[in-house]
Design a protein around this motif. Sequence first.
Motif, short mmCIF file in Angstrom:
data_model
loop_
_atom_site.label_atom_id
_atom_site.label_comp_id
_atom_site.label_asym_id
_atom_site.label_seq_id
_atom_site.Cartn_x
_atom_site.Cartn_y
_atom_site.Cartn_z
N GLY A 346 0.81 -1.21 0.00
CA GLY A 346 0.00 0.00 0.00
C GLY A 346 0.84 1.25 0.00
N ALA A 347 0.23 2.36 -0.40
CA ALA A 347 0.92 3.65 -0.47
C ALA A 347 0.15 4.69 0.33
CB ALA A 347 1.04 4.11 -1.92
N GLN A 348 0.88 5.59 0.99
CA GLN A 348 0.27 6.71 1.67
C GLN A 348 0.07 7.85 0.67
OE1 GLN A 348 -0.66 6.25 4.87
NE2 GLN A 348 0.20 4.20 4.55
N VAL A 349 -1.14 8.38 0.64
CA VAL A 349 -1.48 9.43 -0.32
C VAL A 349 -2.00 10.64 0.45
CG1 VAL A 349 -2.90 10.08 -2.30
CG2 VAL A 349 -2.08 7.72 -2.06
N GLN A 350 -1.51 11.80 0.07
CA GLN A 350 -2.00 13.04 0.66
C GLN A 350 -2.40 13.99 -0.46
OE1 GLN A 350 0.68 15.60 3.01
NE2 GLN A 350 -0.94 15.69 4.54
N VAL A 351 -3.67 14.35 -0.47
CA VAL A 351 -4.19 15.30 -1.45
C VAL A 351 -4.45 16.61 -0.74
CG1 VAL A 351 -6.00 15.76 -3.13
CG2 VAL A 351 -5.27 13.40 -2.72
N ALA A 352 -3.99 17.70 -1.30
CA ALA A 352 -4.17 19.02 -0.69
C ALA A 352 -4.74 19.97 -1.72
CB ALA A 352 -2.83 19.55 -0.16
N ALA A 353 -5.64 20.83 -1.26
CA ALA A 353 -6.24 21.87 -2.10
C ALA A 353 -6.09 23.20 -1.40
CB ALA A 353 -7.71 21.57 -2.37
N THR A 354 -5.73 24.22 -2.15
CA THR A 354 -5.56 25.57 -1.61
C THR A 354 -6.41 26.53 -2.42
OG1 THR A 354 -3.26 25.04 -1.06
CG2 THR A 354 -3.90 27.35 -0.99
N ASP A 355 -7.23 27.32 -1.71
CA ASP A 355 -8.04 28.28 -2.46
C ASP A 355 -7.29 29.60 -2.59
OD1 ASP A 355 -8.36 29.74 -0.13
OD2 ASP A 355 -10.41 29.09 0.23
N LYS A 356 -7.87 30.51 -3.36
CA LYS A 356 -7.18 31.74 -3.71
C LYS A 356 -7.12 32.73 -2.54
CE LYS A 356 -8.32 31.20 -8.57
NZ LYS A 356 -9.09 31.69 -9.74
N ALA A 357 -7.90 32.45 -1.48
CA ALA A 357 -7.85 33.31 -0.30
C ALA A 357 -6.88 32.78 0.75
CB ALA A 357 -9.24 33.44 0.31
#
Length: 647
Positions: A346-357
């Motif tokens: 298995g693999a560790q996955v990290q998804v990140a989202a950044t908004d414009k503010a």
Amino acid sequence: MLAIVAGWPAAPAQAAVRNAEDLLIVDCLLPGQIRRLGRQATFLSARRPVRTTQADCEIRGGEYVSYDRANYQTALKVWLEGAMSGDAEAQNNVGEIYSKGLGTAPDYGMAFQWFKKAADQGYGRAKINLGYLYEQGLGVERDQAAALNLYREASGIEDELMYASVVQVEIKARDQKISGLEQQVQAGEAESAALREQVRQLQQELAQRRSALAAAQRQLSDTQAKLAQARQQQDDDLTRLLENQLLAQEEQINSQRTQLASLEQRAGASAGGAYAAVPMLEILDPVFVATRGRNTAVYRGGPGKRQVVGRVTSPERVGAITVNGQPAPLNASGGFSAEVDVPAGGAQVQVAATDKAGGRAELAFTLLPQAAASPGAGASPAGDGKLPRGVSLGRYYAVVIGNNSYRDPAYPTLTSAANDANAVAAMLRERYGYDASLVLNGGRLEILTALNEMREKLKPEDNLLVYYAGHGEIDARGQGYWVPSDGAANAEKTWISNAAISDILNTIPARHVLVVADSCYSGTMTRASVPTFDAGSMAPGQWDGWVKAMADGRSRTALTSGGVQPVPDTGSGRHSYFARAFLNVLQDNNRLLEGQRLFREVSTALALGAIDAPVPQVPQYSPIRYAGHESGEFFFLPKGAGSRSGP
């Protein structure tokens, strides 16, 4: 000996239809039967409530309220007597009447009480409706766990069956200092002061409402004590009077509870300030499964490269997406994807989202190959796609509607709806063996007639798919509509409401019904959530049990091309983006395909393929409210796929 001398016809051969309104569903009170007891006595039995078409109710001598009724009390008249006597179906119907509103504001407090009475008797539809109230916090304190438990109970799902859920996280602003602008800080402080004052006033009003509720509850207790005393004294007239007072007081209390819930919701929204509505980050593929620890996403297949597909709401407000620190391209519809190298463990996955503010959301999970999750890999694979032995899906029918041309020039001519409908009808007939009826450029009467024919023709063991491609509308109350070819702009009575579609589906005897709607505002048809079951991650024995449970249940679900917003007409050759994705999934499928997996594959295809779409498109899949959904799932089985062989 009890003999029936006269009564209503059990099933009239053909009800007279004069116009489209004759095919709309009404709450009908059929006349009582004249019965004879022995040779001397005759009596009239109680009237029987049913939901049927207006024309059918007329021909059977029933009493009904027209579809555009202005007062819910007239609909209550049909069902309230049965509900008071303890009939679970009638109690659920009374709850739906209060929940819908029918000419007045919905009374979720009363709806909750009636749904609970029916749910306590094990009535599946009431459990779904009650779960929705808990999920949304309508008439009762919001409780996601209670909602989920009710959905699971209604579905008949055993604990050992694998449960998967959509995982979403909010993109929240971290700190007001991120702006770095003193003026904005001062404006925010002034706004906060105003909001604090608004919250204070709402809290003061809440205290007054709670005091009134406590007084009403004390009065209710007194009435209940008097009612118990009257029953002991066998005073029928007093008992009936007190029962009526009790019902009125319960209605008053639940109305106050509804007002309290509304005030609490407003107070919460006010306290939330500018961040009440924030973008959401969601993973579409692979599917998450429930574990006691860390989020886990399991996929069928071995180690190697695996694509992670997700989407964000309000993509115009999102600045960047990263997967394990690497940028992931974001398309106009909010979709993104990235490849992850997955070893056997298995693999560790990290998804990140950044908004414009400057807001940020992170979602971490373990991506696990199916081989690593199921050590005993010698037996048949989980969810092998075969129909389990002993499970019969019945016959399949479809009504496929495609409207390109409209009489009113306010509705522009569409270019792909008829093409989509023709292709879907051909796919269902040729690859899946459906008996499909095709309606092109259908008017209101023609569309309702096609649906009513299914109501009269289908049997309980049958399945029905309704596909609609054409213009859609939404009114000021948030009600969605299909626009027939003879529909007129700004004239709701010439459209077909989602509520009318739900009522028709409720009366169709088929066990499983799926509506696939590719129109603007089609997401208004789907409102409740349900557990999402990942068939691909089930152990071999669980697949058979899950398919049987879903095949036995009564389902009314909708797959829609978008939420409460417009969707594009063309974009993928001769077809809309949604229709092309839908057709591709059905064409590529060679196994038993459940509706939820169809939804995930269509959503994934749109997230990856609708890059040039003029507006973001986020499909929805869930039960249709008030259409009689209890449990179950809609299945597609290609010709030749067949059942599992062997003893």
